[in-house]
Scaffold this motif. Structure first.
Motif, PDB file in Angstrom:
ATOM      1  N   THR A 281      26.547  15.991  59.459  1.00  5.21           N
ATOM      2  CA  THR A 281      25.198  15.487  59.709  1.00  5.21           C
ATOM      3  C   THR A 281      25.067  13.998  59.402  1.00  5.21           C
ATOM      4  N   HIS A 282      25.843  13.491  58.450  1.00  2.00           N
ATOM      5  CA  HIS A 282      25.646  12.133  57.960  1.00  2.00           C
ATOM      6  C   HIS A 282      26.870  11.239  58.117  1.00  2.00           C
ATOM      7  N   HIS A 283      28.043  11.702  57.661  1.00  2.00           N
ATOM      8  CA  HIS A 283      29.227  10.842  57.692  1.00  2.00           C
ATOM      9  C   HIS A 283      30.505  11.670  57.772  1.00  2.00           C
ATOM     10  N   ALA A 284      31.553  11.019  58.243  1.00  2.00           N
ATOM     11  CA  ALA A 284      32.914  11.574  58.238  1.00  2.00           C
ATOM     12  C   ALA A 284      33.756  10.704  57.321  1.00  2.00           C
ATOM     13  N   GLY A 285      34.602  11.343  56.540  1.00  2.00           N
ATOM     14  CA  GLY A 285      35.452  10.607  55.618  1.00  2.00           C
ATOM     15  C   GLY A 285      34.930  10.731  54.222  1.00  2.00           C
ATOM     16  N   PRO A 286      35.482   9.987  53.348  1.00  2.00           N
ATOM     17  CA  PRO A 286      36.377   8.847  53.515  1.00  2.00           C
ATOM     18  C   PRO A 286      37.830   9.267  53.739  1.00  2.00           C
ATOM     19  N   VAL A 287      38.571   8.390  54.387  1.00  2.00           N
ATOM     20  CA  VAL A 287      40.023   8.528  54.508  1.00  2.00           C
ATOM     21  C   VAL A 287      40.649   7.250  53.973  1.00  2.00           C
ATOM     22  N   THR A 288      41.775   7.403  53.276  1.00  2.00           N
ATOM     23  CA  THR A 288      42.432   6.266  52.642  1.00  2.00           C
ATOM     24  C   THR A 288      43.918   6.293  52.934  1.00  2.00           C
TER      25      THR A 288
END
Length: 128
Positions: A95-102
């Motif tokens: 609904t709001h965000h994807a991730g984080p990915v590092t």
């Protein structure tokens, strides 16, 4: 303390509260991205349906995709790939965000991608 001093202090307090509220509303982008990624913000990749916030610290690159409008679940993704390595990817219904990915990039270039619904962005090799 006289009534005038009390009024001045109340007025000062209200001014500080109002200013801090206005600053919170007027701050560009997504300040909450800093809560997901450590380091300093180095890029914002904007596109029609959202944006990708990119952070860098000690050779690590972190990214989060945010939706421009929060309204129900939609397919979102974010990926960061250091040159010569496989990408770190997060894709799903959010609904709001994807991730984080590092990823650990060291001094290598990275390729950043993000999407929300039908809109997307791809950086090409950057942060070299």
């Amino acid at each position: 303390m006289d009534k005038g001093a009390i009024r001045r202090r109340l007025a000062l307090g209200m001014t500080v509260l109002t200013a801090s509220g206005l600053l919170a509303l007027a701050s560009p982008g997504h300040a909450e991205a800093a809560g997901y990624c450590s380091g300093r913000k180095v890029r914002t990749l904007s596109f029609s349906t959202g944006s990708v916030q990119v952070y860098k610290r000690d050779g690590y690159v972190c990214a989060v995709t945010f939706a421009k409008r929060v309204s129900g679940r939609k397919t979102m993704s974010v990926s960061v790939q250091a040159r010569g390595s496989r990408p770190a990817v997060d894709i799903g219904q959010y609904t709001h965000h994807a991730g984080p990915v590092t990823v650990h990039a060291g001094h290598r270039c990275v390729w950043i991608r993000g999407s929300v619904g039908s809109g997307s962005v791809s950086s090409g090799w950057t942060l070299c």
